[in-house]
Scaffold this active site. Structure first.
Site, mmCIF file in Angstrom:
data_model
loop_
_atom_site.group_PDB
_atom_site.id
_atom_site.type_symbol
_atom_site.label_atom_id
_atom_site.label_comp_id
_atom_site.label_asym_id
_atom_site.label_seq_id
_atom_site.Cartn_x
_atom_site.Cartn_y
_atom_site.Cartn_z
ATOM 1 N N HIS A 198 0.819 -1.221 0.000
ATOM 2 C CA HIS A 198 0.000 0.000 0.000
ATOM 3 C C HIS A 198 0.853 1.271 0.000
ATOM 4 O O HIS A 198 0.313 2.363 -0.226
ATOM 5 C CB HIS A 198 -0.922 0.028 1.218
ATOM 6 N N ASP A 231 -2.688 -10.596 -2.474
ATOM 7 C CA ASP A 231 -3.270 -10.152 -1.214
ATOM 8 C C ASP A 231 -4.737 -9.812 -1.482
ATOM 9 O O ASP A 231 -5.104 -9.433 -2.593
ATOM 10 C CB ASP A 231 -2.508 -8.916 -0.737
ATOM 11 N N HIS A 239 -6.330 -7.295 -0.521
ATOM 12 C CA HIS A 239 -6.466 -5.855 -0.745
ATOM 13 C C HIS A 239 -5.618 -5.434 -1.938
ATOM 14 O O HIS A 239 -4.511 -5.927 -2.133
ATOM 15 C CB HIS A 239 -6.018 -5.067 0.492
ATOM 16 N N ASP A 251 -4.579 -12.953 3.654
ATOM 17 C CA ASP A 251 -5.836 -12.378 4.129
ATOM 18 C C ASP A 251 -7.036 -12.661 3.226
ATOM 19 O O ASP A 251 -8.135 -12.175 3.488
ATOM 20 C CB ASP A 251 -5.703 -10.875 4.375
ATOM 21 N N TYR A 256 -4.088 -11.812 8.778
ATOM 22 C CA TYR A 256 -4.252 -11.281 10.126
ATOM 23 C C TYR A 256 -4.954 -12.220 11.093
ATOM 24 O O TYR A 256 -5.323 -11.798 12.181
ATOM 25 C CB TYR A 256 -4.985 -9.936 10.037
#
Length: 341
Positions: free
Chosen positions: A160, A194, A196, A283, A322
């Site tokens: 990110h 991922d 995200h 995740d 997570y």
């Protein structure tokens, strides 16, 4: 399999994150790395080493010098502070207007960060730089032909991180550091799996034709980072066509994920890169607390095997994941599939 791990990672331990007007426990914690390492130790077949002496030179091409300077100086400011509250630098106001300017310390916090999940702490710079150097060392090993695949075990994550902003728990973009380094030897594909979208990686290479960025992730209409990761974002200038986003809806399971992964892998093959950077996040697992996908642990073996079939020298960079119970097993499974004989 050779693992380059970041010994400085625990220097950054956020006390929490702002969500909905309240401070909640931070999902991105030092325990994540320990859980992964313990799982790899139990599985066997992995050797661990630290990167060489950290250097800021590895950040060139991925991050703006002014941002690097800010993050270094802000961490030092937090370290010198006597008041415990002053050791946590949180952004409170973000740039606005047609020509925003920032000169004061509080304004700069918003200038160089885009969310309320990513504070700067006394050890943030050292932890982030340690991860970037681990990624650079892995890239050098792969580029030299010393190893066919190397895994970078680090946190905080990186995908990110924008050229000039931190966010999403990320400060330096480890996948971009590896890709930039490998690009000196030939074209590179970055495959981000991922849950995200890797907004920072996309934007760092968005106008370049020598680095393909491909991401399979949750639809940004409903999932962080919200403002990037849409299917019509395909690159600009000479990089037009060198970015592929494959957003998927909340609740995506194996049945929906497989064809998207196949499309992503096909795009990598057609690009014909010399190297692959695999930004891996656990995740998308069905039990992840902030993901929203429904992939079971065993699917990660299939994921790793599918990436292995590309036949490319590969740097694997750890991103999200997570759930303490499933993070380590997912990493073991994906690396097992990737590195199978």
């Amino acid at each position: 399999m050779r693992v380059i791990w970041n010994p400085k990672h625990a220097d950054h331990a956020a006390p929490g994150e702002w969500e909905g007007g309240a401070v909640i426990p931070c999902y991105e914690a030092p325990e994540r790395l320990g859980l992964i390492r313990a799982a790899l130790d139990a599985a066997g077949g992995f050797t661990f080493e630290e990167p060489a002496r950290p250097s800021e030179e590895v950040l060139a091409g991925a991050h703006d010098p002014a941002y690097v300077t800010y993050l270094r100086e802000a961490s030092a400011e937090a370290r010198r502070a006597r008041d415990p509250a002053a050791k946590q630098l949180w952004p409170t106001v973000f740039p606005f207007g047609p020509n925003p300017r920032a000169t004061g310390a509080r304004a700069l916090r918003g200038r160089y960060c885009f969310d309320t999940y990513t504070p700067i702490l006394p050890g943030t710079f050292a932890a982030a730089l340690g991860g970037a150097n681990a990624a650079a060392q892995a890239a050098d090993l792969v580029a030299a032909g010393t190893e066919r695949a190397v895994y970078v075990l680090t946190r905080p994550p990186g995908h990110h991180a924008e050229p000039d902003r931190c966010g999403g728990y990320c400060y330096f973009n480890n996948a971009a550091v590896a890709a930039e380094r490998l690009s000196k030897r030939g074209p590179v594909a970055v495959l981000d799996l991922d849950v995200h979208h890797g907004n920072g990686t996309q934007h760092i290479f968005y106008a370049r034709a020598d680095v393909l960025t491909v991401s399979v992730h949750g639809d940004p209409a409903a999932l962080y980072p919200f403002f990037s990761g849409f299917a019509d974002e395909t690159g600009t200038g000479t990089g037009l066509g060198a970015n592929l986003n494959l957003p998927l809806p909340h609740g995506t399971g194996v049945k929906e994920y497989r064809p998207a992964l196949a499309t992503a892998l096909d795009a990598v093959r057609r690009f014909k890169p010399a190297f692959l950077v695999f930004a891996f996040g656990a995740d998308a697992h069905e039990a992840d607390p902030i993901g929203g996908f429904k992939l079971p642990t065993k699917f990660y073996t299939e994921m790793g095997a599918a990436v292995r079939e590309l036949g490319l020298p590969t740097v694997v960079v750890q991103e999200g994941g997570y759930n303490p119970a499933t993070l380590g097993p997912c990493v073991v499974e994906v690396l097992k599939g990737l590195h199978a004989d």
